[in-house]
Design an enzyme around this catalytic site. Structure first.
Site, PDB file in Angstrom:
ATOM      1  N   TYR A 164       0.846  -1.192   0.000  1.00  0.00           N
ATOM      2  CA  TYR A 164       0.000   0.000   0.000  1.00  0.00           C
ATOM      3  C   TYR A 164       0.882   1.243   0.000  1.00  0.00           C
ATOM      4  O   TYR A 164       1.843   1.343   0.762  1.00  0.00           O
ATOM      5  CB  TYR A 164      -0.881   0.008   1.259  1.00  0.00           C
ATOM      6  N   GLU A 178      -3.834   7.326  -4.050  1.00  0.00           N
ATOM      7  CA  GLU A 178      -3.710   6.053  -3.323  1.00  0.00           C
ATOM      8  C   GLU A 178      -3.479   4.902  -4.295  1.00  0.00           C
ATOM      9  O   GLU A 178      -4.247   4.710  -5.234  1.00  0.00           O
ATOM     10  CB  GLU A 178      -4.996   5.795  -2.533  1.00  0.00           C
TER      11      GLU A 178
END
Ligand code: ADP
Ligand code: MG
Length: 402
Positions: A119, A207
């Protein structure tokens, strides 16, 4: 403003970040040709909606198949078949709400051999007024869940805008993600590219979830979400062009046409207020008296009667609205203009819920006179707390009689 994954990936590509080749289609007939232009042996067929959690989502229509919005295909034909099944169907994910979202576009991408899912995100940290990197080895899951269960697995740091991003920041991210060799090098480069994109395009949130290490040791951005600062869009026509109005709340879209600051919320008391500060205070006080605001609305300083009327119509068009509170402090805004706008809107669309009006300031007497003489069924209030108390009570009473 949000954009689709395939658009975000195009931007990543422009900044040199590693993304797979892909094609977007809006019609099932285009899918086979699009998939044929990509190298196999694995294709990924992805529903494009402005919501995450597509992989774990499910379609409302049974003929879409019992799979989510991210599907693997082993041949061009299979990829085209999956695209056909998803197009025009409604995908429900934990981010769309129970109503789901209609899938109007499909992105077909070359499949990747995944070794690890990571991530990586960049966002504007309001506390430090800097851009922050957020990195975690727990990719592919909701970062909120990771933050709740294993916060130690999230590494966050911000970049000093005076010196900007450097190799040091990239190495920090690569180290946090436990990368080695080629992936480490790719990551250091990627951190710089993402930061540059973030600043140059006035991004709010970027993101990448998941960022993957492939079996050949290289990095790739497999999913991407981008949100842009709406107040900076005027200087990015190329970003503005990516806007997909079909993904936006119709009420917010309507409001933006009239230059109204409107945000739809889940409560039942519609608010019409002037000034963002007063709007926030009004929402707070509604909550204090046990109600929930249905929206944030700042009609602004120099609103016209037409603008006020549109604002009122947008509020009444929301079926969740069970009562309306108008709270105006006339400074630049004149109370008579507000009154005229409300009366005009009610004449056009009617009013089926209780309405509390609190007016104060410039031309207040004239404003009250216009409302009194209009024959409107209005509950007058003297001050902010009186107004909030009255609307919460009126909504409750209306509920009990129904
Ligand atoms: P969402 O976050 O909306 O569910 P993602 O793009 O993150 O959508 O996809 C969900 C999962 O599907 C990823 O975590 C990954 O495991 C898999 N996936 C997505 N794209 C690819 C791809 N190009 N190749 C292989 N697997 C993929
Ligand atoms: Mg994802």
């Amino acid at each position: 403003m949000n954009i689709h994954e395939y658009q975000a990936k195009q931007l990543l590509r422009e900044y040199g970040a590693p993304v797979a080749d892909g094609r977007v289609v809006t019609r099932a007939e285009e899918a086979k040709t699009a998939a044929g232009e990509l190298d196999g042996p694995l294709w990924v067929v992805k529903a494009q909606i402005h919501a995450g959690g597509r992989g774990k989502g499910r379609f409302k229509e049974p003929d879409a198949g019992d799979k989510g919005g991210v599907r693997l295909a082993r041949s061009v034909e299979e990829a085209a078949e999956e695209a056909r099944r998803m197009l025009g169907r409604t995908l429900v994910t934990h981010q769309t709400g129970p109503a789901g979202k209609q899938v109007n576009r499909i992105y077909i991408e070359e499949g990747a051999d995944i070794e690890r899912e990571l991530y990586l995100a960049l966002l504007v940290d309001r506390e430090t007024s800097r851009i922050s990197f957020i990195a975690s080895t727990e990719g592919g899951m909701d970062i909120e869940e990771v933050a709740a269960a294993t916060p130690e697995k999230i590494v966050t740091f911000s970049v000093d805008p005076a010196t900007g991003v450097s190799g040091f920041h990239g190495r920090k991210v690569a180290f946090a993600l436990g990368l080695k060799g080629q992936a480490y090098k790719d990551c250091v480069k990627l951190a710089g590219q993402l930061y540059k994109l973030f600043v140059e395009k006035d991004v709010n949130l970027l993101e990448i979830n998941p960022l993957i290490v492939m079996t050949d040791g290289r990095l790739r951005c497999l999913d991407c979400k981008m949100n842009f600062d709406s107040n900076a869009l005027y200087r990015h026509p190329e970003i503005m062009a990516l806007r997909d109005e079909s993904e936006e709340d119709p009420k917010e879209l309507e409001a933006s046409k009239y230059d109204l600051n409107y945000i739809a919320l889940d409560g039942e008391i519609g608010c019409m207020v002037n000034g963002a500060g007063l709007a926030m205070a009004t929402m707070d006080i509604i909550k204090l008296y046990g109600g929930e605001p249905a929206n944030f609305l700042d009609v602004g300083g120099g609103a016209t009667k037409e603008k006020v009327a549109e604002a009122f119509k947008i509020i009444t068009s929301d079926p969740n609205v069970k009562g309306i509170l108008v709270n105006i402090f006339g400074g630049i805004m004149r109370c008579d203009v507000i009154a005229e706008g409300i009366v005009a809107a009610v004449k056009e669309v009617g009013l089926s819920v209780p309405l509390v009006v609190r007016l104060e300031g410039t031309n207040v007497e004239l404003g009250k006179k216009i409302i009194n003489e209009s024959g409107l069924d209005v509950i007058a209030a003297d001050n902010l707390s009186d107004a909030a108390e009255k609307i919460v009570k009126a909504v409750k009473a209306a509920k009990e009689t129904n």
